[in-house]
Design a protein around this motif. Structure first.
Motif, PDB file in Angstrom:
ATOM      1  N   LEU A   1      42.615  38.061  50.653  1.00 52.09           N
ATOM      2  CA  LEU A   1      43.587  36.982  50.695  1.00 52.09           C
ATOM      3  C   LEU A   1      44.376  37.001  49.391  1.00 52.09           C
ATOM      4  CD1 LEU A   1      44.898  34.641  52.238  1.00 52.09           C
ATOM      5  CD2 LEU A   1      42.847  33.172  51.358  1.00 52.09           C
ATOM      6  N   ASN A   2      45.667  37.081  49.305  1.00 49.77           N
ATOM      7  CA  ASN A   2      46.542  37.087  48.091  1.00 49.77           C
ATOM      8  C   ASN A   2      47.507  35.811  48.000  1.00 49.77           C
ATOM      9  OD1 ASN A   2      45.166  39.586  47.633  1.00 49.77           O
ATOM     10  ND2 ASN A   2      46.814  40.891  48.234  1.00 49.77           N
ATOM     11  N   LEU A   3      47.492  35.366  46.934  1.00 50.05           N
ATOM     12  CA  LEU A   3      48.524  34.152  46.879  1.00 50.05           C
ATOM     13  C   LEU A   3      49.425  34.742  45.572  1.00 50.05           C
ATOM     14  CD1 LEU A   3      46.262  31.173  47.384  1.00 50.05           C
ATOM     15  CD2 LEU A   3      47.431  32.313  49.102  1.00 50.05           C
ATOM     16  N   ALA A   4      50.421  33.928  45.475  1.00 52.25           N
ATOM     17  CA  ALA A   4      51.238  34.312  44.192  1.00 52.25           C
ATOM     18  C   ALA A   4      51.850  32.926  43.562  1.00 52.25           C
ATOM     19  CB  ALA A   4      52.312  35.231  44.535  1.00 52.25           C
ATOM     20  N   LEU A   5      52.477  32.973  42.368  1.00 55.65           N
ATOM     21  CA  LEU A   5      53.223  31.891  41.946  1.00 55.65           C
ATOM     22  C   LEU A   5      52.439  30.671  41.698  1.00 55.65           C
ATOM     23  CD1 LEU A   5      56.602  32.146  43.242  1.00 55.65           C
ATOM     24  CD2 LEU A   5      55.606  33.337  41.170  1.00 55.65           C
TER      25      LEU A   5
END
Length: 239
Positions: free
Chosen positions: A102-106
């Motif tokens: 699972l990838n999240l950003a900012l």
């Protein structure tokens, strides 16, 4: 003759198990925030095995790219194109899945942008009927705290001005099968080195990799097929 019969049965059983394992492991689906369409509120994707992933925003989608990484958030709100406190992005699956990454950003830790140590929340509904909330908190340029299982890896330039603020969570929920995930943000707190930082939590959904769980009747049909082969082979040997 018996030894030959048992050897054939062992070979057939091994092939069946390998085929079943291969199906379970290699049938994967990847959802990319970059594939969502700005202005829409629903995004659907069907994987090779027929499993459908459906993502719904609390309002319309808005993508955002920074430092080479594109994610999707919610249009408007306090921070356009990010998932703010009070906004949601809900992902549901037509069949239960195992979340691999699972990838999240900012998601930043401050003081960049006057941010607090931002916190992403995930409310997960499991196939076994249980629910649980998990939190990812940015704590440094390349460090974050995760309340679930697995491990967290910083991606790209990290939590710096103009950086990715991107995080990859590997095996986030262990091997529990998931029905749905609600992404939102919750209140974070400033670092002691920046007590005046008060820009609250927000982030983007970057991507997710899932493995659909084979349905029980699929396994039953495969083993029924094995029994039929065993029966036919036994008859031929007796004839």
């Amino acid at each position: 003759m018996k030894n030959t019969f048992y050897a054939k049965m062992l070979l057939l059983f091994s092939m069946l198990v390998m085929a079943h394992s291969s199906y379970a492991v290699t049938t994967v689906g990847t959802i990319l925030g970059a594939d969502f369409v700005n202005g829409q509120t629903v995004y659907s994707q069907t994987f090779a095995d027929g499993t459908t992933a459906t993502f719904t925003g609390s309002t319309s989608f808005q993508k955002k790219t920074q430092d080479g990484i594109t994610g999707v958030g919610i249009s408007g709100g306090r921070t356009n194109g990010e998932i703010d406190i009070g906004e949601t992005l809900t992902g549901s699956f037509s069949k239960e899945v195992i979340v691999t990454t699972l990838n999240l950003a900012l998601l930043f830790d401050g003081p960049e942008y006057g941010d607090v140590k931002e916190v992403a929340k995930m409310l997960v509904s499991f196939a076994d009927g249980g629910t649980a909330s998990y939190y990812l908190t940015a704590t440094g340029v390349h460090t974050a705290a995760w309340t679930g299982e697995g491990s967290v890896l910083s991606l790209g330039s990290g939590a710096v001005d103009g950086g990715t603020g991107a995080w990859q969570i590997n095996n986030p929920f262990g091997f529990r099968s998931v029905d749905s995930i609600v992404f939102t943000a919750v209140k974070g707190y400033p670092k002691s080195t920046c007590p005046s930082c008060d820009n609250q939590s927000d982030y983007t959904f970057m991507s997710m990799v899932v493995t659909p769980v084979p349905e029980s009747h699929t396994s039953a049909m495969m083993f029924a097929g094995l029994l039929m082969v065993v029966g036919l082979t036994a008859r031929r040997m007796k004839a």
